[in-house]
Scaffold this active site. Sequence first.
Site, PDB file in Angstrom:
ATOM      1  N   TRP A   1       0.863  -1.183   0.000  1.00 58.88           N
ATOM      2  CA  TRP A   1       0.000   0.000   0.000  1.00 58.88           C
ATOM      3  C   TRP A   1       0.894   1.225   0.000  1.00 58.88           C
ATOM      4  CZ3 TRP A   1      -0.154   4.067   3.521  1.00 58.88           C
ATOM      5  CH2 TRP A   1      -1.129   5.032   3.259  1.00 58.88           C
TER       6      TRP A   1
ATOM      7  N   GLU B   1      -3.191  -3.292  -2.124  1.00 59.71           N
ATOM      8  CA  GLU B   1      -4.283  -2.684  -1.363  1.00 59.71           C
ATOM      9  C   GLU B   1      -4.661  -1.329  -1.955  1.00 59.71           C
ATOM     10  OE1 GLU B   1      -5.304  -1.382   3.268  1.00 59.71           O
ATOM     11  OE2 GLU B   1      -3.280  -2.010   2.714  1.00 59.71           O
TER      12      GLU B   1
ATOM     13  N   LYS C   1      -7.150   2.364  -1.926  1.00 58.05           N
ATOM     14  CA  LYS C   1      -7.696   3.361  -1.004  1.00 58.05           C
ATOM     15  C   LYS C   1      -8.428   4.415  -1.811  1.00 58.05           C
ATOM     16  CE  LYS C   1      -6.287   5.369   3.395  1.00 58.05           C
ATOM     17  NZ  LYS C   1      -5.143   5.598   4.302  1.00 58.05           N
TER      18      LYS C   1
ATOM     19  N   ASP D   1      -9.688  -3.192   2.353  1.00 55.98           N
ATOM     20  CA  ASP D   1      -9.803  -2.695   3.723  1.00 55.98           C
ATOM     21  C   ASP D   1     -11.158  -2.018   3.829  1.00 55.98           C
ATOM     22  OD1 ASP D   1      -9.738  -0.695   5.858  1.00 55.98           O
ATOM     23  OD2 ASP D   1      -7.600  -1.116   6.036  1.00 55.98           O
TER      24      ASP D   1
ATOM     25  N   HIS E   1     -11.443   1.751   3.499  1.00 57.54           N
ATOM     26  CA  HIS E   1     -10.830   2.405   2.347  1.00 57.54           C
ATOM     27  C   HIS E   1     -11.791   2.663   1.196  1.00 57.54           C
ATOM     28  CE1 HIS E   1      -6.319   1.435   3.274  1.00 57.54           C
ATOM     29  NE2 HIS E   1      -6.952   1.987   4.289  1.00 57.54           N
TER      30      HIS E   1
ATOM     31  N   HIS F   1      -8.500  -6.470   5.163  1.00 63.60           N
ATOM     32  CA  HIS F   1      -8.169  -5.778   6.404  1.00 63.60           C
ATOM     33  C   HIS F   1      -9.504  -5.424   7.041  1.00 63.60           C
ATOM     34  CE1 HIS F   1      -3.807  -4.259   5.465  1.00 63.60           C
ATOM     35  NE2 HIS F   1      -3.888  -5.561   5.680  1.00 63.60           N
TER      36      HIS F   1
ATOM     37  N   ASP G   1     -11.509   6.124   7.427  1.00 63.05           N
ATOM     38  CA  ASP G   1     -10.397   5.223   7.738  1.00 63.05           C
ATOM     39  C   ASP G   1      -9.827   5.491   9.125  1.00 63.05           C
ATOM     40  OD1 ASP G   1      -8.564   3.202   7.187  1.00 63.05           O
ATOM     41  OD2 ASP G   1      -7.091   4.594   6.388  1.00 63.05           O
TER      42      ASP G   1
ATOM     43  N   ASP H   1      -9.893   3.379  11.786  1.00 64.00           N
ATOM     44  CA  ASP H   1      -9.309   2.180  12.405  1.00 64.00           C
ATOM     45  C   ASP H   1      -9.641   2.005  13.883  1.00 64.00           C
ATOM     46  OD1 ASP H   1      -8.221   1.326  10.064  1.00 64.00           O
ATOM     47  OD2 ASP H   1      -6.252   2.179  10.405  1.00 64.00           O
TER      48      ASP H   1
ATOM     49  N   ASP I   1      -7.079  -4.748  11.155  1.00 62.29           N
ATOM     50  CA  ASP I   1      -6.343  -3.490  11.016  1.00 62.29           C
ATOM     51  C   ASP I   1      -6.998  -2.449  11.916  1.00 62.29           C
ATOM     52  OD1 ASP I   1      -4.787  -1.407  10.188  1.00 62.29           O
ATOM     53  OD2 ASP I   1      -5.630  -1.256   8.186  1.00 62.29           O
TER      54      ASP I   1
END
Length: 365
Positions: free
Chosen positions: A131, A172, A174, A206, A209, A233, A241, A243, A273
């Site tokens: 990424w 990955e 985004k 993810d 993302h 993820h 994002d 997390d 993640d």
Amino acid sequence: MTNKERYEAAKEMYAEIGVDTDQAMEVLKLVPGTKKINVHACYAIFGDGERADRDALEPKHFAKWVEFAKERGMGLDFNPTFFSHPKASEYTLTSPDEEIRQFWIRHGQACVRISEYFAEETGIPCVMNVWIPDGFKDIPADRLGPRMRYKDSLDQILSIDYDRSKVYVCVESKVFGIGLEAYTAGSAEFAQNYVAKTPGTIPLMDNGHYHPTEMVSDKISSMLLFNEKVALHVTRPMRWDSDHVVLLDDETKEIAKEIVRNDAIDRVFIALDYFDASINRISAWTVGMRNMQKALLSALLTPNAKLKELQDQCRFTELMMIQEELKTYPMGAVWDYYCEQEGVPVRADWYQEVQKYEETVLAAR
């Protein structure tokens, strides 16, 4: 009632809808990735007086991670670190400055070699995820150029000789980043098309993302249709994002359902993640990991074949009714018994161990 007695009562309830709880627990033990650690390239451990820049990292700089993993019977996954470096202030693999771009290409190649070392030492394949943070804050004058350079950089990284049965390289995507609101080179379309054209690579999604109305759970079936393996993820993007610690929320459960109902447990790499510096880190890890496992167990306790049959027969009222009734089935009793059988704390008992660790170890640091 004991956990065993509660489990036996739950087992009978699930049996009535065609679900074998014993089998569900056995499958959960085999879920890939439950005993792996993900290491970033910036976690290199150097000897006294030793240093190596990102493009000169070697397996020996991660020997202590291998030792730690082998002592615990765990595998290792790996991430190149294309950020937090003077040469990452503007661009990395998309850089128009060829010297900088080649530096990051060498870093990626070094990480492939380290990933292969991890796999050979642990005996468990290593998932290496790429990424990059490259993009623009405002509307770019050239969208194609950076992506052309990114594609070429990935091609060069993957051109080195390595065992593709030991190293699974993921790309990955985004949608945007802070300070990169207008454009990211590694968009979803870029990542999906790159892996479609590049044998031996895997798409990584993810769930923080994408645009807020996009759900990764809805994408999994399409990705499985065209890819042998898919990587995830799993996080909790409270505000895009961000997390947050993974909860047993609707999207986490729906992601698990898609993996299980499509017989893809051995095709999907699940990584978690998340981080939260405002709470105890070990508690955050434990809550998130247990919640992902609970979501998978819940999916394994779902009569998926029956539900698919109802959908195919357009019996939507009955389908909705059963899905709603399942929400109050005693999955917790099965989970508690599973934890007891695995020799891990049941319910909230694990938190006492975290508190003790915080008082005796973390407080002394």
